[in-house]
Motif scaffolding. Structure first.
Motif, PDB file in Angstrom:
ATOM      1  N   SER B 222      37.568  26.507  26.506  1.00  0.00           N
ATOM      2  CA  SER B 222      36.586  25.476  26.181  1.00  0.00           C
ATOM      3  C   SER B 222      36.194  25.623  24.709  1.00  0.00           C
ATOM      4  O   SER B 222      36.528  26.614  24.065  1.00  0.00           O
ATOM      5  N   ARG B 223      35.486  24.645  24.197  1.00  0.00           N
ATOM      6  CA  ARG B 223      35.045  24.718  22.798  1.00  0.00           C
ATOM      7  C   ARG B 223      34.224  25.971  22.520  1.00  0.00           C
ATOM      8  O   ARG B 223      34.522  26.703  21.571  1.00  0.00           O
ATOM      9  N   PRO B 224      33.188  26.240  23.326  1.00  0.00           N
ATOM     10  CA  PRO B 224      32.397  27.446  23.051  1.00  0.00           C
ATOM     11  C   PRO B 224      33.230  28.723  23.161  1.00  0.00           C
ATOM     12  O   PRO B 224      33.091  29.633  22.345  1.00  0.00           O
ATOM     13  N   ALA B 225      34.111  28.793  24.162  1.00  0.00           N
ATOM     14  CA  ALA B 225      34.928  30.003  24.323  1.00  0.00           C
ATOM     15  C   ALA B 225      35.840  30.182  23.118  1.00  0.00           C
ATOM     16  O   ALA B 225      36.053  31.301  22.649  1.00  0.00           O
ATOM     17  N   THR B 226      36.387  29.078  22.604  1.00  0.00           N
ATOM     18  CA  THR B 226      37.238  29.162  21.419  1.00  0.00           C
ATOM     19  C   THR B 226      36.441  29.694  20.245  1.00  0.00           C
ATOM     20  O   THR B 226      36.898  30.559  19.485  1.00  0.00           O
ATOM     21  N   LEU B 227      35.228  29.188  20.113  1.00  0.00           N
ATOM     22  CA  LEU B 227      34.363  29.629  19.017  1.00  0.00           C
ATOM     23  C   LEU B 227      34.140  31.135  19.088  1.00  0.00           C
ATOM     24  O   LEU B 227      34.326  31.858  18.110  1.00  0.00           O
ATOM     25  N   TRP B 228      33.776  31.624  20.273  1.00  0.00           N
ATOM     26  CA  TRP B 228      33.472  33.052  20.405  1.00  0.00           C
ATOM     27  C   TRP B 228      34.706  33.920  20.267  1.00  0.00           C
ATOM     28  O   TRP B 228      34.674  34.948  19.613  1.00  0.00           O
ATOM     29  N   ASN B 234      37.292  35.551  12.736  1.00  0.00           N
ATOM     30  CA  ASN B 234      38.015  35.115  11.543  1.00  0.00           C
ATOM     31  C   ASN B 234      37.049  34.677  10.441  1.00  0.00           C
ATOM     32  O   ASN B 234      37.290  34.919   9.264  1.00  0.00           O
ATOM     33  N   ALA B 235      35.957  34.016  10.854  1.00  0.00           N
ATOM     34  CA  ALA B 235      34.990  33.550   9.860  1.00  0.00           C
ATOM     35  C   ALA B 235      34.248  34.721   9.239  1.00  0.00           C
ATOM     36  O   ALA B 235      33.807  34.666   8.087  1.00  0.00           O
TER      37      ALA B 235
END
Ligand SMILES: Nc1ncnc2c1ncn2[C@@H]1O[C@H](COP(=O)(O)OP(=O)(O)OP(=O)(O)O)[C@@H](O)[C@H]1O
Ligand code: SF4
Ligand SMILES: [Mg+2]
Lengths: 332, 316
Positions: B222-228, B234-235
């Motif tokens: 999901s979007r949040p899982a990808t973010l975490w 990487n950021a």
């Protein structure tokens, strides 16, 4: 019932110059286990078609039409349900193996991820399965490769890792978007052959997007030719190759790099792809077509049956190509 | 990994030596005689001569440099002329203010900036993103001493929640010390948090556009899982760089805030020592500040290696 039925798919993208009709009524279907080729110039809408299947279109895209996968309309599914399909029933391999992997995670962990997600495997079971998959795509020693980071692998090895990742959950449909553009000729051939073989072996349907007409001829039984966000010709691969019915298809084949050239290079036809934000009425190819007449720009050409399962969108299919240039696409 | 560490450590030592030479030379080429400068115009020639001998001004520069460095290595920083106490004790006292203040301000900065920056990037282009941007603009525009005065007026003068200045030391317990440092830390953190929020936002946005993020989504995350799982680490690479610079600034550059709150910190010590022409203090305190900044940079280099395997492991 077909595994995948795409019906009148329309995608409009917001651009600085206003909304652009990037896909304009794309329709096709794909049986379980079938391999379908998708060719077309750069900007014709191939990647957008692929992304629409996964529900991963760019932000702000407006979508219309229907995408039925195993009986369900994907465009009506909530995001949560789509997440369950992605990487599980529908997997995708992208254009750029160099950048498509997370540089901070090991190959093994990235391959294990969809297994953990969709199969709820334990960490160690997923890791073991990842190693088995790496062996299956010929990355050896598999255990060692699983511990490697992407920067330690070559482009071809990374593409194999991507294939392993896509195959992890044994999807029903594998979408491969020009999976070899960044690779050199031999490596590209090897990984395409591997992908096609594994897809056939496990009974997956394959949507193969490629500039390489040779690989399309080898691996697919049916193919689509896209131009300006439309499917301008579709049919059995052998029939399309034999008839070259649509003037655009003829141009694509004429501009095909020769066998000694680089199969990965973009074909070129004189003239350029029309601006999607400002498309003229009628046939999108009219501006570059040697056979164009006034009627071509009056109305959108309908799809005309040429043979069994073979259609093209052109009102002058009965015309021979201009003399002296058997497969020419248009004015220089 | 070992080689990377060794290189960074070598670099750290080399810069330390270079910094000490630069500091030594800078004070050396100052016009006038150090002894006369310290004693002022009313000193008798006998006094000047005595101090010159004490400071070894009649000895060659190389010898004085080596004596200085050798003394520091043994923890002997010399005697402060103006405070008439050993410099080491003086600096140690001041560090008890400066270091906790820097840590507190940095902690506040991170606590504010990382969530705000990640949130803004995740809501890219939406009203909440614009709101965060507006707040960071405000944070950047307000000078920290002015914010400090506002905070004192509100929380110290009007509400009596915090002292308006001074530092009671740590022997009265943790809370009185923290209470004295909280308003200064908030004043310092406001600007730093604004900067770090912007950096975090743009770093996350940049990573969100990478191909591997699309790969992660195509796997079914999901979007949040990808973010975490894929974006934040990487950021962090570019965020850590800025955090290092900010911490260095908080250790070495807080003089204005120390003055507003009457805090006996290291910056204020250097400032006063320069005013008093107490060159022994200046020399040692400045070298110490430089050393702390270098150690921070070294730690940032270590963090890079922890985050990014490309620095740890070379190609096969
Ligand atoms: N994120 C986006 N925003 C705006 N326009 C886009 C976006 N992505 C694609 N387009 C436009 O949509 C059209 C179709 O793009 P698409 O990527 O599907 O082409 P393609 O057939 O895959 O080309 P290529 O062979 O170069 O990969 C192009 O005109 C492109 O400029
Ligand atoms: S419809 Fe007209 S312009 Fe379009 S391809 Fe056919 S002949 Fe060319
Ligand atoms: Mg594409």
């Amino acid at each position: 019932m077909a595994l995948l039925e795409v019906e009148d798919l329309r995608v409009t993208l917001p651009t600085a110059r206003g909304p652009a009709a990037a896909l304009r009524g794309v329709s096709f279907s794909l049986e379980a286990g079938e391999a379908l080729g998708l060719v077309g110039e750069s900007g014709s809408g191939k990647s957008l078609t692929a992304l629409a299947l996964l529900g991963l279109l760019p932000e702000g895209a407006a979508v219309g039409g229907h995408i039925r996968f195993a009986g369900r309309d994907l465009l009506a599914l909530p995001e949560r349900e789509l997440c369950r399909l992605r990487g599980n029933r529908i997997a995708m391999i992208f254009q750029e193996p160099m950048t498509a992997l997370n540089p901070l995670q090991t190959i093994g962990r990235q391959i294990a991820e969809p297994l953990r997600l969709h199969r709820a495997l334990s960490r160690s079971a997923a890791a073991d399965e990842a190693i088995r998959l790496l062996g299956r795509v010929g990355l050896k020693p598999a255990a060692g490769r699983a511990r490697a980071y992407p920067h330690q692998l070559s482009g071809g090895q990374r593409q194999r890792a991507m294939i392993a990742m896509a195959l992890a959950c044994a999807p029903d449909l594998l979408v491969a978007d020009e999976p070899t553009t960044a690779l050199d000729v031999t490596v590209a051939r090897q990984s395409l052959d591997l992908m096609a073989a594994l897809a056939a072996e496990s009974g997956m349907a394959l949507l193969l997007i490629s500039h390489d007409l040779g690989i399309i001829a080898e691996t697919t039984r049916r193919m689509l030719v896209m131009y300006g966000g439309q499917v301008v010709e579709s049919g059995p691969t052998a029939a399309v190759f034999a008839a070259l019915a649509h003037p655009y298809t003829r141009g694509l084949f004429a501009a095909r790099p020769r066998l000694d050239g680089m199969p990965g290079r973009l074909p070129t036809i004189p003239g350029s792809v029309p601006d999607l934000a400002d498309l003229p009425p009628g046939c999108p190819f009219a501006g570059r077509c040697a056979l164009a007449i006034a009627a071509c720009t009056a109305a959108e050409p309908p799809a005309v049956d040429i043979g069994p399962g073979h259609q093209a969108r052109c009102i002058r299919l009965d015309q021979q190509p201009p003399a002296g240039d058997p497969v020419a696409g248009g004015p220089a | 990994m070992g080689l990377y560490l060794l290189k960074r450590l070598g670099g750290l030592l080399a810069t330390l030596v270079a910094a000490s030479i630069v500091i030594f030379l800078a004070l050396e080429v100052l016009p006038g005689d150090a002894a006369e400068m310290q004693l002022g115009q009313n000193a008798t020639p006998a006094q000047v001569l005595a101090l010159r001998t004490e400071l070894r001004l009649n000895r060659p520069a190389v010898e004085r440099y080596l004596v200085w460095i050798g003394g520091m290595a043994r923890g002997d920083f010399g005697q402060s002329y103006s405070y008439e106490v050993p410099v080491s004790g003086l600096i140690e006292q001041r560090l008890q203010v400066t270091i906790p203040l820097a840590f507190l301000a940095m902690a506040l900065t991170i606590l504010l900036a990382l969530p705000a920056g990640i949130f803004a990037a995740d809501h890219h282009g939406r009203p909440s993103d614009v709101a965060v941007s507006g707040l960071t603009q405000l944070g950047l525009a307000i000078p920290n001493f002015w914010l400090a005065i506002l905070l004192v007026l509100l929380f110290a003068v009007a509400l009596h929640l915090f002292p308006s200045g001074g530092f009671p030391g740590w022997n009265h317990g943790l809370w009185p010390g923290l209470r004295a440092l909280l308003l200064p830390a908030v004043s310092l953190a406001a600007v730093q948090a604004a900067i770090l929020t912007r950096i975090t936002r743009s770093a996350v946005l940049e990573v969100l556009g990478e191909d591997f993020v699309r790969t992660a989504r195509a796997k079914g995350l999901s979007r949040p899982a990808t973010l975490w799982r894929h974006v934040l680490r990487n950021a962090l690479i570019s965020v850590v760089t800025i955090m290092g610079l900010q911490f260095a600034y908080l250790v070495a550059g807080t003089i204005v805030i120390e003055n507003v709150f009457y805090l006996p910190g290291l910056g204020r010590l250097v400032f006063q020592a320069i005013a008093n022409r107490d060159l022994v203090v200046v020399k040692n305190a400045v070298l110490l500040l430089a050393a702390m900044v270098m150690v921070i940079n070294f730690i940032v280099d270590l963090l890079y290696a922890v985050i990014d395997p490309r620095l740890r492991i070379s190609r096969p």
